[in-house]
Design an enzyme around this catalytic site. Structure first.
Site, PDB file in Angstrom:
ATOM      1  N   HIS A 263       0.845  -1.202   0.000  1.00  0.00           N
ATOM      2  CA  HIS A 263       0.000   0.000   0.000  1.00  0.00           C
ATOM      3  C   HIS A 263       0.874   1.243   0.000  1.00  0.00           C
ATOM      4  O   HIS A 263       1.926   1.250   0.641  1.00  0.00           O
ATOM      5  CB  HIS A 263      -0.913  -0.006   1.239  1.00  0.00           C
ATOM      6  CG  HIS A 263      -2.066   0.914   1.120  1.00  0.00           C
ATOM      7  ND1 HIS A 263      -1.981   2.248   1.448  1.00  0.00           N
ATOM      8  CD2 HIS A 263      -3.332   0.696   0.686  1.00  0.00           C
ATOM      9  CE1 HIS A 263      -3.162   2.814   1.225  1.00  0.00           C
ATOM     10  NE2 HIS A 263      -3.996   1.895   0.751  1.00  0.00           N
ATOM     11  N   ASP A 319      -7.981  -5.266  -0.213  1.00  0.00           N
ATOM     12  CA  ASP A 319      -8.460  -6.095  -1.320  1.00  0.00           C
ATOM     13  C   ASP A 319      -8.157  -7.582  -1.131  1.00  0.00           C
ATOM     14  O   ASP A 319      -8.781  -8.425  -1.778  1.00  0.00           O
ATOM     15  CB  ASP A 319      -7.825  -5.614  -2.637  1.00  0.00           C
ATOM     16  CG  ASP A 319      -8.426  -4.300  -3.101  1.00  0.00           C
ATOM     17  OD1 ASP A 319      -9.622  -4.082  -2.844  1.00  0.00           O
ATOM     18  OD2 ASP A 319      -7.710  -3.490  -3.704  1.00  0.00           O
TER      19      ASP A 319
END
Ligand code: ACO
Length: 382
Positions: A263, A319
């Site tokens: 991320h 996700d």
């Protein structure tokens, strides 16, 4: 001589404005919506409560919540012209392309489309939140030749989604899982799709255009498209006993990335991933097979013990385990990112309204590195 300026490639660390909507603390792995911890919201809140929190800056009381639930449910009907157009789309179209195109068309049937007042934006935000859910539920039916189902006025958005998808009274456990997913995905600071929406709005353009920009940006596998890609990866691995070899051949070799890991902001565990990890485990235990959870969990465990991932602070993001939750609920793999989009609609519209309330054109610069002062060469001499 090229002027010496600092280039912020990927806008890494650049703060573009102030916002009261959410706080993403990447070093500690914390996420707060309007003052409330994501863990508390995921455990207790209805998606509509988050919508109210983002739009109004406080939690609703019971009457306010029921009013907003009704307003969204009533506004979730998609005009028949749009449904008819969606039926003409190629049946193998990417679901995000379908959503992006249908939302663009909705603008032309929205009575407030070209109105820019706070009230008009609020009405459009209510319609977009409801209609996106209806469209996402409609496409898997339409592409199979089934009639889409109209939203019910008595249901929450999460319940309406499952009802419109399946055409029957949804199981409460499934509605709860979708509601939690939607709450976790609602809002996330200045992510790429939210940024796109604010850039579009900042030019004086309309809310639907801003949402179309956001959907196009979310579609990429570095952003919202990663949930579909993560599930495809788990399916490619196929069996729990293949995880170690697959990791060695595809990841340790440097050929590929693990989708759903890493991320830009989180350098600790994404708190949404922690909630979804537990949810994926629980939901998989009661399912026909828990093999997809076992594959995802084993791969994440392998990566967490690997020096490459440790050194770069690479953890599962939202996700990764949401792919397992959605798959176990029976959602088709290529639909996953559209569920992200319908959930993020409240965050996008909140940012759009925040931008509209205190707008300044978003217009960065780029460092020119091409040639200078070239003599003009006539066409016949080139
Ligand atoms: N698997 C293996 N290595 C990775 C991964 C991964 N998933 N993610 C990052 N890395 C490595 C990179 O190769 C790079 O290594 P290097 O420094 O040796 O070159 C380092 O970690 C930093 O990666 P960047 O790509 O520079 O980081 P950036 O902040 O630009 O990218 C991103 C973040 C795009 C999310 C990245 O981690 C990635 O591609 N992840 C997989 C896709 C994904 O899950 N996207 C969803 C993000 S969450 C969301 O948008 C909802």
């Amino acid at each position: 001589m090229v002027e010496q300026v600092k280039v912020h490639k990927g806008l890494d660390g650049v703060v573009i404005d102030e916002s009261r909507l959410s706080l993403v603390n990447g070093s500690e792995g914390k996420l707060i919506y309007g003052g409330y911890k994501i863990e508390d919201l995921a455990a207790h809140a209805l998606y509509e409560e988050i919508v109210f929190l983002l739009w109004e800056g406080r939690l609703p009381n019971a009457a306010e919540l029921e009013q907003l639930r009704q307003d969204i449910a009533n506004a979730a009907v998609v005009p028949p012209q749009v449904i008819e157009a969606v039926k003409q789309y190629p049946k193998d179209a990417d679901p995000m392309a379908v959503l992006r195109t249908a939302i663009s068309m909705l603008a032309m049937y929205d009575p407030d489309s070209e109105k820019y007042t706070p009230d008009a934006n609020h009405r459009k935000a209510i319609r977009l939140n409801g209609q996106a859910v209806t469209l996402v539920a409609a496409w898997p039916r339409i592409r199979k030749g089934l009639e889409p189902i109209a939203p019910r006025k008595d249901l929450t958005l999460a319940a309406n989604f499952m009802y419109m998808l399946e055409g029957k009274e949804p199981a409460q456990a499934d509605v709860d899982a979708i509601n939690t997913f939607m709450v976790l995905l609602t809002e996330h600071g200045m992510n790429a799709s939210t940024f796109s929406s604010r850039v579009t709005l900042s030019t004086g353009s309309d809310m639907h255009s801003a949402i179309v920009s956001a959907i196009g940006t979310l579609k990429g596998p570095a952003h919202g498209g990663a949930n579909t890609e993560a599930m495809k990866m788990f399916m490619e691995i196929g069996e729990p006993e293949n995880v170690a070899t697959w990791f060695e051949e595809n990841i340790k070799s440097g050929k590929r990335r693990i989708m759903g890991i890493g991320h830009r902001v989180y350098k600790a565990l994404d708190p949404r991933a922690a909630v979804l990890h537990k949810r994926a485990e629980a939901i998989s235990k009661g399912a026909r097979t828990d093999k997809w959870y076992v594959i995802a969990d084993s791969l994440a465990t392998l990566a967490r013990a690997d020096s490459y991932f440790i050194e770069r602070n690479l953890y599962p993001n939202v996700d990764y385990f949401s792919a397992i939750v959605l798959y176990t609920l029976g959602i088709e793999v290529d639909m996953f990112t559209t569920l992200f989009a319908m959930s993020r609609m409240a965050g996008w519209t909140a940012h759009i309204m925040e931008q509209a309330a205190n707008n300044r054109l978003v217009r960065p610069e780029v460092l020119y590195t091409g040639p200078l002062d070239l003599p003009w060469v006539p066409l016949e001499e080139r």
